[in-house]
Design an enzyme around this catalytic site. Structure first.
Site, PDB file in Angstrom:
ATOM      1  N   LYS A  53     -12.147  -7.199  -2.147  1.00 44.92           N
ATOM      2  CA  LYS A  53     -11.367  -7.385  -3.386  1.00 44.92           C
ATOM      3  C   LYS A  53     -10.118  -8.236  -3.101  1.00 44.92           C
ATOM      4  CE  LYS A  53      -8.049  -5.194  -6.247  1.00 44.92           C
ATOM      5  NZ  LYS A  53      -7.159  -4.079  -6.485  1.00 44.92           N
ATOM      6  N   LEU A  72      -3.432   1.243 -10.499  1.00 48.28           N
ATOM      7  CA  LEU A  72      -4.714   1.004 -11.167  1.00 48.28           C
ATOM      8  C   LEU A  72      -5.627   0.135 -10.307  1.00 48.28           C
ATOM      9  CD1 LEU A  72      -2.960   0.367 -14.564  1.00 48.28           C
ATOM     10  CD2 LEU A  72      -4.483   2.302 -14.075  1.00 48.28           C
ATOM     11  N   PRO A  73      -6.941   0.112 -10.634  1.00 46.56           N
ATOM     12  CA  PRO A  73      -7.884  -0.604  -9.763  1.00 46.56           C
ATOM     13  C   PRO A  73      -7.632  -2.108  -9.646  1.00 46.56           C
ATOM     14  CG  PRO A  73      -9.061   0.896 -11.223  1.00 46.56           C
ATOM     15  CD  PRO A  73      -7.635   0.895 -11.672  1.00 46.56           C
ATOM     16  N   THR A  90      -2.853  -3.441  -6.602  1.00 44.98           N
ATOM     17  CA  THR A  90      -3.026  -4.775  -5.996  1.00 44.98           C
ATOM     18  C   THR A  90      -3.770  -5.637  -7.003  1.00 44.98           C
ATOM     19  OG1 THR A  90      -3.189  -3.811  -3.788  1.00 44.98           O
ATOM     20  CG2 THR A  90      -4.000  -6.061  -4.060  1.00 44.98           C
ATOM     21  N   LYS A 132       1.239  -9.247  -0.247  1.00 46.48           N
ATOM     22  CA  LYS A 132       0.125  -8.328   0.012  1.00 46.48           C
ATOM     23  C   LYS A 132      -1.178  -9.089   0.304  1.00 46.48           C
ATOM     24  CE  LYS A 132      -2.705  -4.737  -0.488  1.00 46.48           C
ATOM     25  NZ  LYS A 132      -2.826  -3.652   0.437  1.00 46.48           N
TER      26      LYS A 132
END
Ligand code: NAD
Length: 293
Positions: A244, A64-65, A94, A169
């Site tokens: 992001k 998902l976003p 993420t 990450k």
């Protein structure tokens, strides 16, 4: 295995296709019906909600976003209300480590096994099935998730407890952004001071200035033929996706009261770059802050 897959965008679609190639049985859900059709044409079945997608499956995978989408898909009448206790939950989005830990905590309280498993490798790695998965969660859950993740990736790394996949990450991407900006700054200055960029890159790459951004992904056009810089910064890893991740990492640093001076500067530089209209270009296009053409 019976797998429910939620979120069929740029990454989710090729990941789901690789699961079908490995003969898993797939049920899919996305809020965009056309994205489900692309998978049902290949043999997946579709559902009408996240909670239905999580019913009667062994494993649920989400791609998902961002954090609010993950919270909503798991907690608000979603995966945790549809799935049977014991279902393995794998979130590959993420998101910020706190949300990952909150959702994992709620999942554990309802007797689910959950890991966070964000990826690196981009859409190319998702297509080729060569993603790296950074996995946070119990070792036993990691071992259960590993054979499924191996259908979509090549390096599956256990990073520690819940949320640590996200930590790996975002900290890696912060280092990458800082290194890319440093390379862009050095390359643009060397060119401005009269050096041939290719010759300068050759020197940096056999000297102490060498890094992945200089020797594999150089931001100066024409230095590396296969790099996005040599094709107008198309493809690759978008500047807005880097922005992001930098926003996630600076927020996480803030809550941990840990200084990230260069990370914060990198976040601001990518914000400026995005507001200049370049959010859709590969992140190496940050060199546009230093040179006009
Ligand atoms: P995307 O926007 O293309 O796909 C996300 C999908 O989720 C969309 O299809 C959207 O319709 C769906 N979605 C949103 N809300 C939903 C809901 N409530 N229920 C069901 N589906 C819903 O994004 P992407 O590029 O595939 O990236 C997914 C994640 O992977 C992000 O967290 C991103 O940061 C990360 N990531 C992306 C890349 C990349 O190169 N694109 C690389 C590494 C990591």
């Amino acid at each position: 295995m019976n797998i429910g897959f939620i979120g069929l965008g740029h990454m989710g679609n090729p990941m789901a296709r690789n699961l079908l190639k490995h003969r898993h049985t797939l049920k899919v859900f996305d809020v965009m019906p056309d994205l489900m059709k692309a998978l049902t044409d290949l043999g997946a079945s579709h559902t009408t909600s996240a909670s239905k997608c999580a019913e009667d499956v062994d494993v649920v995978i989400t791609m998902l976003p961002s954090s609010p989408h993950v919270r909503s898909v798991y907690l608000r009448d979603g995966v945790l209300s549809g799935a049977a206790a014991g279902t393995l939950l794998i979130d590959c989005s993420t998101i910020d480590p706190h949300t990952a830990r909150d959702v994992a905590f709620e999942a554990l309280a309802k007797k689910f096994n959950m890991v966070d498993a964000p990826v690196s490798g981009g859409t190319g790695g998702a297509e080729a099935g060569t993603l790296t998965f950074m996995v946070g969660g119990d070792m036993a859950d990691f071992e259960k998730a590993k054979p499924i993740l191996e259908c979509m990736g090549k390096n599956i790394v256990h990073c520690g407890g819940a949320g640590n996949g996200q930590v790996a990450k975002i900290c890696n991407n912060m280092m990458l952004a800082i290194e890319m900006i440093a390379t862009a700054e050095g390359m643009a200055l060397a060119a401005k001071l009269g050096m041939d960029p290719k010759v300068f890159a050759g020197i940096a790459n056999t000297s102490s200035g060498r890094c992945w951004s200089s020797d594999t992904y150089n931001p100066f056009p024409g230095v590396i033929d296969s790099a996005p810089a040599s094709r107008g910064y198309s493809g690759g890893f978008g500047s807005d996706l880097m922005l992001k991740d930098l926003t996630l990492v600076t927020e996480a640093a803030k809550s941990a009261k840990q200084p990230v001076m260069l990370g914060a500067a990198a976040q601001q530089l990518y914000q400026l770059h995005s507001s200049n209209g370049h959010g859709g270009l590969d992140f190496s296009s940050i060199i546009k802050l230093y040179k006009k053409d």
